[in-house]
Each structure stands twice: as C-alpha cells, then as structure tokens.
Write a protein that holds these residues in place. Structure first.
Motif, mmCIF file in Angstrom:
data_model
loop_
_atom_site.group_PDB
_atom_site.id
_atom_site.type_symbol
_atom_site.label_atom_id
_atom_site.label_comp_id
_atom_site.label_asym_id
_atom_site.label_seq_id
_atom_site.Cartn_x
_atom_site.Cartn_y
_atom_site.Cartn_z
ATOM 1 N N ASN A 1 20.632 22.446 49.761
ATOM 2 C CA ASN A 1 21.748 21.486 49.769
ATOM 3 C C ASN A 1 22.486 21.508 48.442
ATOM 4 O O ASN A 1 23.723 21.439 48.395
ATOM 5 C CB ASN A 1 21.239 20.085 50.076
ATOM 6 N N ALA A 2 21.709 21.630 47.372
ATOM 7 C CA ALA A 2 22.346 21.709 46.057
ATOM 8 C C ALA A 2 23.172 22.984 45.938
ATOM 9 O O ALA A 2 24.312 22.982 45.458
ATOM 10 C CB ALA A 2 21.279 21.640 44.970
ATOM 11 N N LEU B 1 28.390 26.023 46.303
ATOM 12 C CA LEU B 1 29.200 27.038 46.990
ATOM 13 C C LEU B 1 30.462 26.431 47.578
ATOM 14 O O LEU B 1 31.537 27.053 47.574
ATOM 15 C CB LEU B 1 28.370 27.721 48.087
ATOM 16 N N GLN B 2 30.359 25.240 48.127
ATOM 17 C CA GLN B 2 31.535 24.575 48.665
ATOM 18 C C GLN B 2 32.574 24.331 47.578
ATOM 19 O O GLN B 2 33.785 24.507 47.799
ATOM 20 C CB GLN B 2 31.139 23.265 49.343
ATOM 21 N N ASN B 3 32.097 23.954 46.408
ATOM 22 C CA ASN B 3 33.032 23.763 45.293
ATOM 23 C C ASN B 3 33.695 25.077 44.906
ATOM 24 O O ASN B 3 34.899 25.155 44.661
ATOM 25 C CB ASN B 3 32.305 23.150 44.096
ATOM 26 N N THR B 4 32.872 26.156 44.889
ATOM 27 C CA THR B 4 33.428 27.478 44.558
ATOM 28 C C THR B 4 34.436 27.926 45.602
ATOM 29 O O THR B 4 35.500 28.469 45.287
ATOM 30 C CB THR B 4 32.295 28.502 44.459
ATOM 31 N N ILE B 5 34.134 27.702 46.885
ATOM 32 C CA ILE B 5 35.051 28.078 47.974
ATOM 33 C C ILE B 5 36.358 27.312 47.851
ATOM 34 O O ILE B 5 37.449 27.869 48.042
ATOM 35 C CB ILE B 5 34.380 27.821 49.337
ATOM 36 N N ALA B 6 36.276 26.035 47.551
ATOM 37 C CA ALA B 6 37.489 25.235 47.409
ATOM 38 C C ALA B 6 38.355 25.787 46.277
ATOM 39 O O ALA B 6 39.589 25.892 46.398
ATOM 40 C CB ALA B 6 37.121 23.780 47.145
ATOM 41 N N GLN B 7 37.704 26.198 45.184
ATOM 42 C CA GLN B 7 38.464 26.767 44.074
ATOM 43 C C GLN B 7 39.125 28.079 44.473
ATOM 44 O O GLN B 7 40.300 28.332 44.168
ATOM 45 C CB GLN B 7 37.543 26.980 42.870
#
Length: 471
Positions: free
Chosen positions: A199-200, A205-211
């Motif tokens: 989950n961490a 990864l979600q933050n990286t994808i958003a960027q």
C-alpha cells in the motif's frame, strides 16, 4: 217222326257235352285254386317260421346287448329307458344330442381318460424338473449364503482394521492441523505486513504516475493530433545495396510473406502510407528468416534513392492474412484486345491476395460471387460499351458489383492505378496488326515517374475505415 227224335237226342247230347266241359273247367279251376292256396299256406308258414327265427335272433341279440351294457336279459324297455337317460345326462352332458350314444360316450370318456393320463405324466415330469431346479436353487442359495457370510466376516475384519487406521490417521491429522494453524497464523501476520508495504509502494507509484501524467499533458500541448484514418506502413527497409539493386526488409515467413510480393516505398517520416508520395517499388525474391526477406528494386528515382529506414506498403498484401478484391469490367493488361482476367488473378495471388467476385468468360457473375465487408478494393477494368451478349453481361455485373461496393463502403480503383500500386510492369506489349490497327495503339511511354492518379470512389459520401477495422 224218327227225324224229330234224332234231333232231340242230338240236342241232349250237345247239352250234356257242354255240361261236361263246364264241369271239367270248373274242376280245373278248383284244382288250381287249391294248389294256389296250398302254396300260399306253405309260403306263409315258411315266412312265419323265418319271422320267428329272426325274432328269436333279434331277441337273443337284444339280450346280449343288455348284458353288454350291464342290464339283465329279462329287463324290459320301460325299465331300461330311465337308466339310459340318466347315463346320457351323466356321461354325455357336454356332447351333442345326436352323439349321445353309449359307444360315442365311451370313446369320449376314453379320450378324456387318456388326456388325464398324459396331463398326469406331464405334471409328474414338471414336478420332477421343478424339484431338481429347487434342489439346485437351494444348493446355490447355500453357496451364496456361505460366500456372503465369508465376505461379511472379511468386511468386519477390514472395518476393524480401517477403524484402527482411521483413529491413527485422525490423530496425525489433528496434529498436522495444529501445525498448519500455527503456520497460517504466521503467514497472516506476514501477509498483513506485506500488504502494508505494498500500500505504501502503491501510494508512492500513484504520486509518480500523477507527476508523469502532468508531464505528458504538458508535452502533448506542443504535438499535433495524429490522423486516426492514416494508413500505417507494412514494414521497413533495413539495409540497401544500391550497386546490386537489392534491399532487405523486416518482413518474413512469420508475417506470411512469400516471393513475388511487391511493395511501394515511401519516406521514413510518412505517417499515412496510402497518401504518401511513392519513392519506388520493390519485389520480394527470397524469404530468409521469420522477419527478414531479400527484395529487388524494380523502380526508383536516382535523385531520391531508396534508403534504410524507408517504409514499405502494399495495397494487396497484409501481414498474416489474405486480402480480398473484386474485379468489374473487361480486363486487358497488354492492350491486345483479349481478356487478361486470369493474369490479374495470378498477380493478386502472388501477393497473397484473392479475387472473391469477378465475371466469368460470359461476362456474368458466378453463383455466390459477391463482395465481402473486408474486401480491400473493387478493381475497375474497361467499361464494356458493345452490343454483344458478353458486353451486356459485363455491364450488368459492373452495375451489380458497383452497387455492392457502395453499400459496403468499399473503395474502387482503376486497373492501371492498381497495377502501378502493385509495382507490376508489362514485359512485352503486343498489338494485333491489320486494317483495324490505329496510331492510338502505340502511345508514348513516360520516361520519369509521375504522381499516382487519384483513386475513384463510389458515389456518395465515403469515409476511410479505421486501420483496426480495415488494414
């Protein structure tokens, strides 16, 4: 006087004679009657004697019959008749009236007796057979009972052994269960820890994808939108040998490629292979590997030579599958006035294509020949304008195929343009010489490459199909 006396005497004599004669006749008649009476008396006496003998014989026979049927000789008919009727009622009750005679009744009684005797013998034989069968069944029953008892005893012994084994296995299973429960508890704890770690990582990864998505959106602002109807190229030229006029392409046996397939060559930066300007053409001569083939250069421009990285494209060949075509009109490749439909089919087949609808020798469409939704082109030959039955049939098939192409959204292309796209060239051209020869039969040939003519399409609004749907 004396005469009168003689006459009287004569009369007396005559009368006496007559009386004598009458007496003799009477005596004769009386004698005959006596004899007749005596004879009749003798005959009557004899008849009486005979009748008495017959009566005595009949009485003896009657007495004998009485004895035969069990009655005394002195029994009278009045005493015999009631007994006879009683016997008829007793022994001939089931017989017809005219057949109720002692002899007939005896025969009937004997037949019934014989039947009873036979039935008795049959019954005894059946009893004997049934007795033997019963004995066999009893023996089989005893044998089966013994077998079942043995099997029961064996099953009891096996059941006892299985019970003991089950108790042993159950104890082992319970011990293993406790061991697995302890292991499961540990695995659950490890899993919970791994889920927390994942989950961490997921959040990171979600933050990286958003960027990255933000960066992509920024980059897309400066890139033009691609044409969704652009026709992609089929392959790429990997290497060029200008001295031998040979190229190598990135298509091979795994792509369904085979020799004699021709390709058009376009610049490497062309996004739409169909709309791009043609640099030249190549023809496959040898398939060397799953994704490698050798081809010869059939046409090019020395001012703009073929180079590695150029793209290749074919209207007929498609990677891994067969392309369908339709043909309408009169096909004459070498302008000799004779049909070259079979030669066109061979050219298309050499590039792994197939003609699914075309007129036959009479100009008519064969039964079942029609365009399909995945047909690439309807190739238009010469429109027949003659009055021959073949020309009329060719016009009718032309009309039918054109209507099918328009309803299915299939592009039409003139024969000459299709041949140029194929990269096919006439080796020899012949014209029938004679009084009908014309100067138009010998047109000048262009020396340099010219731009491809625009394809004709069916009337009405037509939109190109998406690459995923078409080719």
């Amino acid at each position: 006087m004396a005469a009168k006396e003689n006459q009287g005497l004569q009369a007396i004599v005559i009368v006496l004679t007559i009386l004598l004669l009458l007496t003799g006749v009477g005596l004769l008649l009386v004698n005959n009657a006596r004899k007749t009476a005596v004879a009749r008396a003798a005959s009557a006496e004899k008849a009486s004697s005979d009748a008495q003998g017959v009566a005595a014989k009949a009485q003896n026979e009657a007495n004998m019959y009485k004895l035969w049927i069990g009655f005394p000789e002195e029994a009278a008919l009045e005493t015999l008749e009631p007994q006879y009727k009683a016997d008829q009622e007793r022994f001939g009750k089931n017989m017809e009236e005219q057949s109720r005679k002692y002899r007939t009744m005896l025969d009937n009684i004997d037949a019934e007796r014989q039947t009873l005797v036979k039935n008795e013998a049959d019954a005894k034989a059946q009893v004997k057979q049934l007795s033997e069968q019963l004995a066999a069944v009893e023996a089989e029953k005893e044998r089966q009972i013994k077998e079942h008892l043995d099997a029961l005893n064996k099953a009891k012994a096996e059941f006892a052994a299985e019970q003991a084994k089950f108790a042993e296995d159950r104890a082992a299973t319970l011990a293993e269960k406790e061991k697995i429960a302890a292991s499961m508890q540990k695995l659950q704890e490890d899993h919970a820890k791994e889920v927390a770690d994942l989950n961490a990582q997921k959040t990171a990864l979600q933050n990286t994808i958003a960027q990255l998505e933000r960066r992509v959106s920024i980059l897309r602002e400066g890139v033009p939108n691609p044409d969704q109807f652009a026709q992609p190229a089929d392959g790429v030229i990997r290497w060029v040998d200008q001295r031998d006029g040979t190229v190598w392409i990135n298509l091979g046996s795994a792509d369904g490629l085979r020799p004699q397939v021709t390709f058009s060559v376009i610049d490497s930066d062309s996004a739409d292979a169909e709309a791009a300007k043609q640099k030249g053409t190549i023809e496959v001569v040898r398939v060397e590997d799953a994704h490698m083939a050798e081809a010869k250069i059939t046409s090019d421009d020395p001012k703009n030579p073929l180079m590695a990285g150029d793209r290749i494209y074919s209207q007929v060949w498609d990677r891994g599958r067969q392309v369908n075509f339709g043909v309408a009109g009169f096909i004459d490749l070498d302008k000799d006035g004779r049909s070259d439909l079979q030669k066109l089919k061979d050219i298309i087949a050499a590039s792994n294509g197939k003609v699914v609808a075309a007129p036959d020798e009479t100009g008519k469409l064969p039964e079942g020949a029609e365009l399909q939704v995945d047909t690439r082109f309807l190739i238009l030959g010469k429109f027949p304008e003659g009055a021959r039955p073949q020309d009329i049939a060719l016009r009718e098939s032309w009309q039918a195929l054109s209507e099918q192409a328009q309803s299915l959204g299939i592009e039409t292309i003139p024969l000459d343009e299709f041949i140029k796209l194929m990269g096919w060239q006439l080796e020899n051209r012949s014209v029938a010489m004679g009084a009908g020869s014309r100067s138009e039969d010998f047109p000048p040939e262009p020396q340099d490459a010219t731009a491809l003519p625009r394809r004709t399409e069916p009337t009405g609004v037509f939109k190109k199909r998406l690459p995923g749907v078409s080719y």
